[in-house]
Design a protein around this motif. Structure first.
Motif, PDB file in Angstrom:
ATOM      1  N   UNK A  63       0.844  51.087  -4.672  1.00  0.00           N
ATOM      2  CA  UNK A  63       0.891  49.861  -5.479  1.00  0.00           C
ATOM      3  C   UNK A  63       2.024  48.932  -5.059  1.00  0.00           C
ATOM      4  N   UNK A  64       3.039  49.455  -4.422  1.00  0.00           N
ATOM      5  CA  UNK A  64       4.173  48.618  -3.998  1.00  0.00           C
ATOM      6  C   UNK A  64       3.737  47.751  -2.828  1.00  0.00           C
ATOM      7  N   UNK A  65       3.804  46.385  -2.919  1.00  0.00           N
ATOM      8  CA  UNK A  65       3.404  45.533  -1.793  1.00  0.00           C
ATOM      9  C   UNK A  65       4.418  45.617  -0.657  1.00  0.00           C
ATOM     10  N   UNK A  66       3.903  45.723   0.569  1.00  0.00           N
ATOM     11  CA  UNK A  66       4.747  45.806   1.756  1.00  0.00           C
ATOM     12  C   UNK A  66       4.775  44.431   2.405  1.00  0.00           C
ATOM     13  N   UNK A  67       5.930  43.889   2.564  1.00  0.00           N
ATOM     14  CA  UNK A  67       6.075  42.560   3.173  1.00  0.00           C
ATOM     15  C   UNK A  67       5.892  42.655   4.681  1.00  0.00           C
ATOM     16  N   UNK A  68       5.253  41.614   5.260  1.00  0.00           N
ATOM     17  CA  UNK A  68       5.051  41.593   6.701  1.00  0.00           C
ATOM     18  C   UNK A  68       6.350  41.184   7.396  1.00  0.00           C
ATOM     19  N   UNK A  69       6.534  41.725   8.567  1.00  0.00           N
ATOM     20  CA  UNK A  69       7.752  41.424   9.322  1.00  0.00           C
ATOM     21  C   UNK A  69       7.779  40.000   9.839  1.00  0.00           C
ATOM     22  N   UNK A  70       8.969  39.523  10.172  1.00  0.00           N
ATOM     23  CA  UNK A  70       9.154  38.177  10.706  1.00  0.00           C
ATOM     24  C   UNK A  70       8.657  38.120  12.148  1.00  0.00           C
ATOM     25  N   UNK A  71       8.221  36.950  12.623  1.00  0.00           N
ATOM     26  CA  UNK A  71       7.828  36.829  14.032  1.00  0.00           C
ATOM     27  C   UNK A  71       9.019  37.024  14.947  1.00  0.00           C
ATOM     28  N   UNK A  72       8.743  37.240  16.233  1.00  0.00           N
ATOM     29  CA  UNK A  72       9.806  37.497  17.193  1.00  0.00           C
ATOM     30  C   UNK A  72      10.704  36.263  17.369  1.00  0.00           C
TER      31      UNK A  72
END
Length: 198
Positions: A63-72
């Motif tokens: 249930x915990x949302x995982x944030x997407x990583x920043x671009x390079x």
């Protein structure tokens, strides 16, 4: 009342007196049974509780949302190139050969039909010829099968068999010892059928 009477009987009083004299004035303490099934049941319950807790923890993690990583690179935003614009398709004037094919098909059908008709005519003609030939053969057979009266035999000249003029055959006794000697000299096995054939 009956139980009370039994307990108050002289036999029971003696037994009670003996038990008191042996163990003293203490009362017996009841202890529960130590069964392995209870231990197994406790272990299963603990395992079940542990499994339920693990499943609940996994559900909470999902249930915990995982944030997407920043671009390079953060200097310029990443933008995909647009696909090239396609030209509109122009309809081509398709020329169908349905009429030509229909004409060729009609000619083929006519040839097949004419061939079938010619074969049917030939078959009928052959049947007629065979029927005429059969009728002619029947007529000839009827002519041949006409009964004809045979001539009467001549009773004035009866048949008398004549005796043969050949002389009678004279029997000869075979000479086996001479044949055996000839074969032993020549070295060939003697055969009786040669002698009898001669």
């Amino acid at each position: 009342m009956e139980n009370h009477g039994k307990l108050c009987s002289p036999k029971n009083s003696k037994l009670a007196h003996i038990s008191v004299s042996k163990h003293g004035a203490r009362n017996s303490q009841t202890q529960p049974f130590n069964l392995h099934t209870e231990q197994r049941g406790q272990k299963k319950e603990q395992a079940f509780v542990k499994r339920v807790q693990e499943m609940a923890a996994k559900e909470a993690k999902r249930r915990v949302p995982v944030a997407q990583g920043l671009p390079w690179t953060t200097d310029k935003p990443q933008s995909l190139p647009k696909p090239p614009v396609k030209e509109q398709t122009k309809p081509i004037a398709i020329k169908l050969h349905t009429e030509q094919r229909a004409a060729r098909r009609a000619g083929y059908n006519y040839l097949v039909a004419s061939k079938i008709n010619s074969l049917e005519i030939l078959r009928r003609f052959e049947e007629k010829i065979m029927k005429v030939i059969e009728q002619e053969e029947i007529k000839n057979m009827r002519k041949e099968m006409v009964p004809k009266a045979q001539l009467m035999p001549f009773f004035d000249r009866p048949f008398f068999p004549q005796r043969s003029t050949r002389p009678l055959t004279v029997p000869r006794e075979p000479c086996f010892h001479l044949i055996k000697q000839k074969c032993s000299i020549s070295g060939q096995p003697y055969k009786f059928h040669k002698f009898f054939n001669h």
